[in-house]
Design a protein around this motif. Sequence first.
Motif: not given
Length: 171
Positions: A37, A94, A110, A112, A168, A171
């Motif tokens: 993140i 996602i 991932y 984010l 990206y 979120i």
Amino acid sequence: MEILDLYDRERIKTDKTYQRGTAQPKGFYRLVVHVCIFNSRGKLLIQQRTYNKKMPGLWDVTCGGAVSTGETSSVAASRELFEELGVAINFKDIRPSLTVNFAHGFDDFYILHKDIDTDNLVLQEEEVKDAMWESLEGILKLRREGKFVAYKESFIKFLFELSKDNRYVEI
């Protein structure tokens, strides 16, 4: 006791499983996830591993772990993020940003974007000692000092480059 599904070399799930912590059967692969993140300032949320875990006391990306039996990669990413840091994100829509193949399996990463107040994190005391936002330069410094998991520096830089991609969204 954590049971993991086993996959073939093409990442097709087999009907075989194994217990985490035991020898992984030869010729089969496991699935792992990592979540990275980044905040609006371009920093990565990193966590410090507790001293009772493998790679004790080292800093690592936001979160990660093995995909348990019956889970998809996205379900595991959501579970790991909530278990380790108390952050609830629905990963239903996602997809992984990249997959890294390693000797024993596949590792979905991932990427984010979300601004999170670290004071509001709920750290899983068995696994996570601390968490903070850090710049690329700060992470590379930690790595060179032996205080960050030994990802290749080029890989860490690649994660930061991928985070700049406008695909990206926050979120």
